[in-house]
Design a protein around this motif. Structure first.
Motif, PDB file in Angstrom:
ATOM      1  N   GLU A  37       0.835  -1.202   0.000  1.00 21.48           N
ATOM      2  CA  GLU A  37       0.000   0.000   0.000  1.00 21.48           C
ATOM      3  C   GLU A  37       0.871   1.254   0.000  1.00 21.48           C
ATOM      4  N   LEU A  38       1.882   1.281   0.874  1.00 19.52           N
ATOM      5  CA  LEU A  38       2.776   2.439   0.931  1.00 19.52           C
ATOM      6  C   LEU A  38       3.511   2.609  -0.396  1.00 19.52           C
ATOM      7  N   LEU A  39       3.937   1.522  -0.975  1.00 17.94           N
ATOM      8  CA  LEU A  39       4.622   1.586  -2.268  1.00 17.94           C
ATOM      9  C   LEU A  39       3.714   2.170  -3.346  1.00 17.94           C
ATOM     10  N   LEU A  40       2.472   1.710  -3.387  1.00 16.95           N
ATOM     11  CA  LEU A  40       1.553   2.151  -4.428  1.00 16.95           C
ATOM     12  C   LEU A  40       1.198   3.633  -4.313  1.00 16.95           C
ATOM     13  N   SER A  70       5.579 -10.600 -13.659  1.00 17.33           N
ATOM     14  CA  SER A  70       6.052  -9.834 -14.812  1.00 17.33           C
ATOM     15  C   SER A  70       5.214  -8.567 -14.970  1.00 17.33           C
ATOM     16  N   HIS A  71       5.728  -7.649 -15.761  1.00 17.03           N
ATOM     17  CA  HIS A  71       4.997  -6.406 -16.035  1.00 17.03           C
ATOM     18  C   HIS A  71       3.642  -6.721 -16.671  1.00 17.03           C
ATOM     19  N   GLN A  72       3.625  -7.660 -17.587  1.00 16.59           N
ATOM     20  CA  GLN A  72       2.389  -8.021 -18.275  1.00 16.59           C
ATOM     21  C   GLN A  72       1.361  -8.595 -17.303  1.00 16.59           C
ATOM     22  N   GLU A  73       1.820  -9.380 -16.331  1.00 20.26           N
ATOM     23  CA  GLU A  73       0.909  -9.946 -15.339  1.00 20.26           C
ATOM     24  C   GLU A  73       0.371  -8.861 -14.405  1.00 20.26           C
ATOM     25  N   LEU A  74       1.207  -7.915 -14.048  1.00 19.03           N
ATOM     26  CA  LEU A  74       0.801  -6.864 -13.104  1.00 19.03           C
ATOM     27  C   LEU A  74      -0.257  -5.945 -13.695  1.00 19.03           C
ATOM     28  N   VAL A  75      -0.074  -5.542 -14.944  1.00 19.98           N
ATOM     29  CA  VAL A  75      -1.015  -4.576 -15.528  1.00 19.98           C
ATOM     30  C   VAL A  75      -2.398  -5.188 -15.757  1.00 19.98           C
ATOM     31  N   LYS A  76      -2.505  -6.503 -15.675  1.00 17.33           N
ATOM     32  CA  LYS A  76      -3.807  -7.149 -15.832  1.00 17.33           C
ATOM     33  C   LYS A  76      -4.643  -7.092 -14.562  1.00 17.33           C
ATOM     34  N   VAL A  77      -3.998  -6.762 -13.430  1.00 19.01           N
ATOM     35  CA  VAL A  77      -4.707  -6.713 -12.151  1.00 19.01           C
ATOM     36  C   VAL A  77      -5.557  -5.448 -12.091  1.00 19.01           C
ATOM     37  N   LYS A  78      -6.795  -5.593 -11.695  1.00 19.53           N
ATOM     38  CA  LYS A  78      -7.729  -4.472 -11.639  1.00 19.53           C
ATOM     39  C   LYS A  78      -7.192  -3.367 -10.736  1.00 19.53           C
ATOM     40  N   GLY A  79      -7.197  -2.136 -11.248  1.00 16.33           N
ATOM     41  CA  GLY A  79      -6.760  -0.986 -10.475  1.00 16.33           C
ATOM     42  C   GLY A  79      -5.333  -0.574 -10.737  1.00 16.33           C
ATOM     43  N   LEU A  80      -4.526  -1.496 -11.261  1.00 13.29           N
ATOM     44  CA  LEU A  80      -3.130  -1.181 -11.529  1.00 13.29           C
ATOM     45  C   LEU A  80      -2.957  -0.697 -12.969  1.00 13.29           C
ATOM     46  N   GLY A  81      -2.034   0.213 -13.144  1.00  9.24           N
ATOM     47  CA  GLY A  81      -1.722   0.682 -14.481  1.00  9.24           C
ATOM     48  C   GLY A  81      -0.242   0.564 -14.756  1.00  9.24           C
ATOM     49  N   GLU A  82       0.214   1.222 -15.791  1.00  6.69           N
ATOM     50  CA  GLU A  82       1.606   1.147 -16.205  1.00  6.69           C
ATOM     51  C   GLU A  82       2.550   1.656 -15.117  1.00  6.69           C
ATOM     52  N   TYR A  83       2.205   2.780 -14.490  1.00 12.18           N
ATOM     53  CA  TYR A  83       3.092   3.363 -13.488  1.00 12.18           C
ATOM     54  C   TYR A  83       3.260   2.441 -12.285  1.00 12.18           C
ATOM     55  N   SER A  84       2.157   1.882 -11.798  1.00  7.08           N
ATOM     56  CA  SER A  84       2.228   0.991 -10.637  1.00  7.08           C
ATOM     57  C   SER A  84       3.024  -0.265 -10.961  1.00  7.08           C
ATOM     58  N   ALA A  85       2.763  -0.855 -12.134  1.00  2.00           N
ATOM     59  CA  ALA A  85       3.484  -2.070 -12.533  1.00  2.00           C
ATOM     60  C   ALA A  85       4.968  -1.789 -12.680  1.00  2.00           C
ATOM     61  N   THR A  86       5.305  -0.648 -13.269  1.00  2.00           N
ATOM     62  CA  THR A  86       6.716  -0.288 -13.439  1.00  2.00           C
ATOM     63  C   THR A  86       7.391  -0.074 -12.089  1.00  2.00           C
ATOM     64  N   LEU A  90      10.501  -2.068 -10.681  1.00  2.00           N
ATOM     65  CA  LEU A  90      11.701  -1.309 -10.332  1.00  2.00           C
ATOM     66  C   LEU A  90      12.200  -1.676  -8.944  1.00  2.00           C
ATOM     67  N   VAL A  91      11.280  -1.856  -7.994  1.00  2.00           N
ATOM     68  CA  VAL A  91      11.672  -2.259  -6.640  1.00  2.00           C
ATOM     69  C   VAL A  91      12.387  -3.605  -6.674  1.00  2.00           C
ATOM     70  N   LYS A  92      11.834  -4.560  -7.432  1.00  2.32           N
ATOM     71  CA  LYS A  92      12.476  -5.880  -7.538  1.00  2.32           C
ATOM     72  C   LYS A  92      13.853  -5.754  -8.184  1.00  2.32           C
ATOM     73  N   ALA A  93      13.962  -4.951  -9.243  1.00  2.00           N
ATOM     74  CA  ALA A  93      15.243  -4.785  -9.926  1.00  2.00           C
ATOM     75  C   ALA A  93      16.275  -4.137  -9.011  1.00  2.00           C
ATOM     76  N   CYS A  94      15.849  -3.162  -8.220  1.00  4.33           N
ATOM     77  CA  CYS A  94      16.771  -2.492  -7.292  1.00  4.33           C
ATOM     78  C   CYS A  94      17.256  -3.470  -6.224  1.00  4.33           C
ATOM     79  N   ALA A  95      16.355  -4.324  -5.734  1.00  5.45           N
ATOM     80  CA  ALA A  95      16.747  -5.324  -4.741  1.00  5.45           C
ATOM     81  C   ALA A  95      17.782  -6.284  -5.317  1.00  5.45           C
ATOM     82  N   GLU A  96      17.546  -6.736  -6.552  1.00  2.00           N
ATOM     83  CA  GLU A  96      18.502  -7.630  -7.209  1.00  2.00           C
ATOM     84  C   GLU A  96      19.855  -6.946  -7.384  1.00  2.00           C
ATOM     85  N   TYR A  97      19.828  -5.700  -7.833  1.00  2.00           N
ATOM     86  CA  TYR A  97      21.076  -4.986  -8.096  1.00  2.00           C
ATOM     87  C   TYR A  97      21.856  -4.774  -6.812  1.00  2.00           C
TER      88      TYR A  97
END
Length: 230
Positions: A37-40, A70-86, A90-97
């Motif tokens: 929730e805080l992230l969104l 995946s990005h494609q899976e996230l944007v299919k969830v009701k209420g989420l859009g491109e910005y939220s999925a990205t 990004l959080v996952k990518a930053c954790a990996e890095y």
């Protein structure tokens, strides 16, 4: 008499309290849906996102599964859009890095647990099998990491020649082999053992040492070196 100032939406105070709890006591002070929730709130500034956060957990099953989506899976969830999925990706990518820098960025690997943390974050949630090699120099410093092969579940085919060609390209003297089991099974298969032996045998005339072969899953890891198979 009314002041004329618009009343802030009810969720503004809730967001402030979530943010304050996080800053004061860290992620452990929040439930998993509250973290999402805080992230969104940073992608969706003008809406109550609590139910969307809970919906993500319900849809994917866990906090980790949300980050692995995946990005494609996230944007299919009701209420989420491109910005939220990205933002979630990004959080996952930053954790990996971050974990990659801690574990293998051009220096001696500090410990097996640190390397395992990176590999599990990077590979544990993959739906297809992937075979990677971490290349070391004579001081056991990491000089490169390369994905040698990708495939569908249990159908990855890795040729020792490809591994050694990459090792020679990077001028490596040591290798750590890593692959994931999307099925969750941690014990090495007969094919895993045969492949490891083949790479070790092919590497010996080139004075290249195979230090370990790690199997990664969401549930944990298996080290062939720890089990005296190398």
């Amino acid at each position: 008499m009314k002041s004329g100032k618009p009343t802030p939406p009810h969720y503004h105070g809730h967001r402030d309290r979530l943010r304050a709890r996080f800053l004061q006591a860290g992620a452990e002070s929040l439930q998993d849906y509250e973290l999402l929730e805080l992230l969104l709130t940073y992608a969706i500034p003008r809406a109550d996102v609590k139910e969307w956060a809970k919906g993500l957990l319900s849809h994917f099953g866990s906090f980790a599964e949300v980050l692995d989506a995946s990005h494609q899976e996230l944007v299919k969830v009701k209420g989420l859009g491109e910005y939220s999925a990205t933002l979630i990706r990004l959080v996952k990518a930053c954790a990996e890095y971050y974990l990659k820098e801690q574990a293998i960025k051009r220096r001696s690997i500090p410990s097996l647990p640190v390397l395992i943390d990176y590999c599990r974050t990077s590979m544990g949630g993959l739906k297809d099998e992937q075979f990677r090699v971490i290349f070391l120099n004579s001081q056991n410093e990491v000089i490169a990491e390369e994905t040698i092969q990708e495939g569908t579940v249990d159908q990855t085919v890795v040729y020792p020649r490809k591994v050694l060609e990459a090792a020679l390209k990077h001028k490596a003297t040591g290798l750590i082999l890593v692959h994931n089991h999307p099925s969750g099974r941690l014990t090495p298969s007969t094919a895993d053992r045969e492949l490891t032996r083949a790479i070790i045998q092919a590497a010996q005339p080139l004075a290249i040492t195979v230090h370990d072969h790690l199997i990664i899953s969401k549930q944990g890891h298996y080290s062939m070196a720890e089990h005296h198979l190398i």
